[in-house]
Motif scaffolding. Structure first.
Motif, PDB file in Angstrom:
ATOM      1  N   GLU A  84      40.370  31.022   4.856  1.00 35.46           N
ATOM      2  CA  GLU A  84      39.939  29.641   5.033  1.00 35.46           C
ATOM      3  C   GLU A  84      39.177  29.251   3.774  1.00 35.46           C
ATOM      4  OE1 GLU A  84      37.817  27.968   8.965  1.00 35.46           O
ATOM      5  OE2 GLU A  84      36.705  29.465   7.845  1.00 35.46           O
ATOM      6  N   ALA A  85      39.507  28.102   3.195  1.00 39.30           N
ATOM      7  CA  ALA A  85      38.806  27.638   1.984  1.00 39.30           C
ATOM      8  C   ALA A  85      38.216  26.268   2.263  1.00 39.30           C
ATOM      9  CB  ALA A  85      39.789  27.560   0.819  1.00 39.30           C
ATOM     10  N   MET A  86      36.880  26.175   2.235  1.00 34.84           N
ATOM     11  CA  MET A  86      36.200  24.896   2.454  1.00 34.84           C
ATOM     12  C   MET A  86      35.921  24.290   1.079  1.00 34.84           C
ATOM     13  SD  MET A  86      35.951  24.810   5.751  1.00 34.84           S
ATOM     14  CE  MET A  86      34.987  23.305   5.820  1.00 34.84           C
ATOM     15  N   ALA A  87      36.476  23.108   0.836  1.00 37.19           N
ATOM     16  CA  ALA A  87      36.312  22.476  -0.481  1.00 37.19           C
ATOM     17  C   ALA A  87      34.884  21.969  -0.648  1.00 37.19           C
ATOM     18  CB  ALA A  87      37.295  21.326  -0.623  1.00 37.19           C
ATOM     19  N   GLU A  88      34.244  22.373  -1.731  1.00 34.56           N
ATOM     20  CA  GLU A  88      32.885  21.898  -2.016  1.00 34.56           C
ATOM     21  C   GLU A  88      32.922  20.809  -3.085  1.00 34.56           C
ATOM     22  OE1 GLU A  88      30.736  25.599  -2.594  1.00 34.56           O
ATOM     23  OE2 GLU A  88      30.316  25.645  -0.433  1.00 34.56           O
ATOM     24  N   THR A  89      33.631  21.060  -4.163  1.00 29.72           N
ATOM     25  CA  THR A  89      33.863  19.986  -5.140  1.00 29.72           C
ATOM     26  C   THR A  89      35.336  19.992  -5.542  1.00 29.72           C
ATOM     27  OG1 THR A  89      33.384  21.361  -7.056  1.00 29.72           O
ATOM     28  CG2 THR A  89      31.545  20.133  -6.165  1.00 29.72           C
ATOM     29  N   VAL A  90      35.833  18.802  -5.838  1.00 27.69           N
ATOM     30  CA  VAL A  90      37.199  18.653  -6.330  1.00 27.69           C
ATOM     31  C   VAL A  90      37.124  17.987  -7.701  1.00 27.69           C
ATOM     32  CG1 VAL A  90      39.472  17.616  -5.953  1.00 27.69           C
ATOM     33  CG2 VAL A  90      38.123  18.404  -3.995  1.00 27.69           C
ATOM     34  N   ASP A  91      37.607  18.697  -8.708  1.00 21.69           N
ATOM     35  CA  ASP A  91      37.654  18.170 -10.073  1.00 21.69           C
ATOM     36  C   ASP A  91      39.112  17.748 -10.295  1.00 21.69           C
ATOM     37  OD1 ASP A  91      37.961  17.942 -12.850  1.00 21.69           O
ATOM     38  OD2 ASP A  91      36.459  19.470 -13.254  1.00 21.69           O
ATOM     39  N   TRP A  92      39.310  16.438 -10.349  1.00 18.47           N
ATOM     40  CA  TRP A  92      40.663  15.851 -10.402  1.00 18.47           C
ATOM     41  C   TRP A  92      40.960  15.409 -11.830  1.00 18.47           C
ATOM     42  CZ3 TRP A  92      41.564  10.452 -11.215  1.00 18.47           C
ATOM     43  CH2 TRP A  92      42.854  10.002 -10.940  1.00 18.47           C
ATOM     44  N   LEU A  93      42.066  15.881 -12.398  1.00 19.96           N
ATOM     45  CA  LEU A  93      42.451  15.501 -13.759  1.00 19.96           C
ATOM     46  C   LEU A  93      43.822  14.838 -13.689  1.00 19.96           C
ATOM     47  CD1 LEU A  93      42.015  15.635 -16.870  1.00 19.96           C
ATOM     48  CD2 LEU A  93      43.149  17.862 -16.813  1.00 19.96           C
TER      49      LEU A  93
ATOM     50  N   GLN B  84      32.986  40.250  -0.171  1.00 18.64           N
ATOM     51  CA  GLN B  84      31.814  40.569  -1.003  1.00 18.64           C
ATOM     52  C   GLN B  84      31.254  39.341  -1.696  1.00 18.64           C
ATOM     53  OE1 GLN B  84      33.075  43.749  -3.578  1.00 18.64           O
ATOM     54  NE2 GLN B  84      33.061  45.246  -1.910  1.00 18.64           N
ATOM     55  N   SER B  85      32.100  38.358  -1.953  1.00 17.30           N
ATOM     56  CA  SER B  85      31.693  37.221  -2.766  1.00 17.30           C
ATOM     57  C   SER B  85      32.530  35.996  -2.367  1.00 17.30           C
ATOM     58  CB  SER B  85      31.937  37.612  -4.236  1.00 17.30           C
ATOM     59  OG  SER B  85      31.459  36.653  -5.075  1.00 17.30           O
ATOM     60  N   PRO B  86      31.980  35.132  -1.514  1.00 19.47           N
ATOM     61  CA  PRO B  86      32.809  34.081  -0.918  1.00 19.47           C
ATOM     62  C   PRO B  86      33.099  32.878  -1.815  1.00 19.47           C
ATOM     63  CG  PRO B  86      30.595  34.000  -0.012  1.00 19.47           C
ATOM     64  CD  PRO B  86      30.626  35.181  -0.932  1.00 19.47           C
ATOM     65  N   GLN B  87      32.576  32.880  -3.038  1.00 16.47           N
ATOM     66  CA  GLN B  87      32.876  31.745  -3.924  1.00 16.47           C
ATOM     67  C   GLN B  87      34.267  31.915  -4.523  1.00 16.47           C
ATOM     68  OE1 GLN B  87      30.407  33.894  -4.536  1.00 16.47           O
ATOM     69  NE2 GLN B  87      28.460  32.791  -4.441  1.00 16.47           N
ATOM     70  N   GLY B  88      35.001  30.810  -4.591  1.00 17.24           N
ATOM     71  CA  GLY B  88      36.320  30.856  -5.215  1.00 17.24           C
ATOM     72  C   GLY B  88      36.639  29.527  -5.870  1.00 17.24           C
ATOM     73  N   THR B  89      37.701  29.523  -6.649  1.00 19.37           N
ATOM     74  CA  THR B  89      38.217  28.282  -7.235  1.00 19.37           C
ATOM     75  C   THR B  89      39.715  28.236  -6.986  1.00 19.37           C
ATOM     76  OG1 THR B  89      36.526  28.213  -8.948  1.00 19.37           O
ATOM     77  CG2 THR B  89      38.524  26.974  -9.379  1.00 19.37           C
ATOM     78  N   LEU B  90      40.175  27.067  -6.548  1.00 19.91           N
ATOM     79  CA  LEU B  90      41.614  26.853  -6.353  1.00 19.91           C
ATOM     80  C   LEU B  90      42.115  25.907  -7.428  1.00 19.91           C
ATOM     81  CD1 LEU B  90      41.772  26.271  -2.504  1.00 19.91           C
ATOM     82  CD2 LEU B  90      43.072  28.006  -3.748  1.00 19.91           C
TER      83      LEU B  90
ATOM     84  N   ARG C 107      34.389  27.538  -0.732  1.00 18.51           N
ATOM     85  CA  ARG C 107      33.701  28.646  -0.070  1.00 18.51           C
ATOM     86  C   ARG C 107      34.759  29.300   0.822  1.00 18.51           C
ATOM     87  NH1 ARG C 107      28.905  30.112  -0.800  1.00 18.51           N
ATOM     88  NH2 ARG C 107      28.085  31.679   0.621  1.00 18.51           N
ATOM     89  N   LEU C 108      34.908  30.607   0.662  1.00 20.82           N
ATOM     90  CA  LEU C 108      36.014  31.309   1.316  1.00 20.82           C
ATOM     91  C   LEU C 108      35.549  32.124   2.508  1.00 20.82           C
ATOM     92  CD1 LEU C 108      37.566  32.531  -2.034  1.00 20.82           C
ATOM     93  CD2 LEU C 108      38.587  30.805  -0.534  1.00 20.82           C
ATOM     94  N   ASN C 109      36.443  32.253   3.462  1.00 22.64           N
ATOM     95  CA  ASN C 109      36.166  33.081   4.632  1.00 22.64           C
ATOM     96  C   ASN C 109      37.488  33.698   5.080  1.00 22.64           C
ATOM     97  OD1 ASN C 109      34.789  34.032   7.025  1.00 22.64           O
ATOM     98  ND2 ASN C 109      35.860  32.399   8.118  1.00 22.64           N
ATOM     99  N   VAL C 110      37.457  34.979   5.432  1.00 25.23           N
ATOM    100  CA  VAL C 110      38.680  35.642   5.911  1.00 25.23           C
ATOM    101  C   VAL C 110      38.547  35.907   7.396  1.00 25.23           C
ATOM    102  CG1 VAL C 110      40.171  37.665   5.739  1.00 25.23           C
ATOM    103  CG2 VAL C 110      39.068  36.781   3.700  1.00 25.23           C
ATOM    104  N   GLU C 111      39.586  35.575   8.143  1.00 22.58           N
ATOM    105  CA  GLU C 111      39.632  35.873   9.577  1.00 22.58           C
ATOM    106  C   GLU C 111      40.743  36.894   9.807  1.00 22.58           C
ATOM    107  OE1 GLU C 111      37.720  34.553  11.993  1.00 22.58           O
ATOM    108  OE2 GLU C 111      36.709  32.992  10.818  1.00 22.58           O
ATOM    109  N   THR C 112      40.405  38.023  10.421  1.00 22.25           N
ATOM    110  CA  THR C 112      41.432  39.041  10.700  1.00 22.25           C
ATOM    111  C   THR C 112      41.647  39.233  12.201  1.00 22.25           C
ATOM    112  OG1 THR C 112      39.750  40.748  10.562  1.00 22.25           O
ATOM    113  CG2 THR C 112      41.035  40.354   8.573  1.00 22.25           C
ATOM    114  N   THR C 113      40.725  38.714  13.014  1.00 17.42           N
ATOM    115  CA  THR C 113      40.868  38.838  14.471  1.00 17.42           C
ATOM    116  C   THR C 113      40.507  37.489  15.100  1.00 17.42           C
ATOM    117  OG1 THR C 113      38.569  39.536  14.660  1.00 17.42           O
ATOM    118  CG2 THR C 113      40.219  41.291  14.547  1.00 17.42           C
ATOM    119  N   GLY C 114      40.701  37.392  16.416  1.00 13.58           N
ATOM    120  CA  GLY C 114      40.315  36.175  17.126  1.00 13.58           C
ATOM    121  C   GLY C 114      41.506  35.274  17.383  1.00 13.58           C
TER     122      GLY C 114
END
Ligand SMILES: Cc1cc2nc3c(=O)[nH]c(=O)nc-3n(C[C@H](O)[C@H](O)[C@H](O)COP(=O)(O)O)c2cc1C
Length: 194
Positions: A163-172, A88-94, A110-117
């Motif tokens: 699958e999580a595609m990194a868009e920004t990385v905030d490094w502390l 429903q909402s592919p934005q996430g934070t890790l 940006r998140l994506n779920v694969e259940t087949t393939g």
């Protein structure tokens, strides 16, 4: 990452190298575990998602890293609530934190779920003979009340990959000589106030 790196591109490369080390298969120690044999602390991440306008979060084991593509892979049960949330909402934070490194990564993904393939079936083929397979074979979906009847549930593998595609990385970087923080993304990297 022992010496304090100064250049942002070196720091970014070092972050992805650490993430790759998290998932590297390591030989079992022959005798007496040392500090170096401990699992990398970035191996378990917290993934935050959006659940109908409400924040949600949980721990997940990092399974695969593609540094060149800035892609991270996690495994889960296809029936788990996080899968519906991501659809429903592919934005996430890790969030990754290592006390040993003194570093936190806060990664917008940006998140994506694969259940087949093929990507799913090839990983399941490897996993299904391992002890970890039972996580995806339960007749009851994660979060389902244990006192509810099981009659309508089938028994098959429910393995899925996130699958999580990194868009920004905030490094502390927490350090006695002074904390440092940088944000790295598609538009370049910059130092920011910790
Ligand atoms: C250390 C640790 C590692 C975990 N690893 C995973 C994992 O790799 N995949 C997974 O689906 N759940 C994992 N879990 C369980 C999740 O944190 C969560 O409880 C479960 O997936 C249900 O989440 P959901 O209701 O948000 O879908 C782990 C929990 C802990 C404490």
């Amino acid at each position: 990452m022992n010496a304090r790196l100064q250049e942002l591109d070196e720091i970014e490369a070092s972050i992805w190298s650490e993430l790759e080390q998290c998932v590297a298969v390591r030989p079992r120690p022959e005798s007496g575990e040392t500090d170096a044999d401990q699992p990398h602390e970035w191996r378990v991440a917290v993934l935050a998602t959006v659940d109908d306008g409400q924040a949600d979060a949980r721990s997940l084991v990092l399974r695969e890293v593609d540094a060149a593509e800035r892609r991270l892979i996690f495994y889960t049960d296809a029936r788990s609530p996080k899968v519906r949330q991501i659809e429903q909402s592919p934005q996430g934070t890790l969030i990754f934190y290592s006390r040993k490194l003194g570093q936190q990564l806060r990664m917008q993904v940006r998140l994506n779920v694969e259940t087949t393939g093929l990507a799913v079936s090839s990983r399941w083929a490897k996993l299904q003979t391992s002890a970890g397979a039972r996580d995806y074979l339960s007749v009851a979906a994660p979060g389902r009340p244990l006192d509810a009847p099981l009659s309508d549930l089938g028994a098959r593998g429910h393995f899925a990959m996130i699958e999580a595609m990194a868009e920004t990385v905030d490094w502390l970087d927490l350090h006695p000589d002074g904390h440092r923080r940088a944000v790295m993304g598609a538009n370049g990297s910059r130092w920011v106030q910790p």
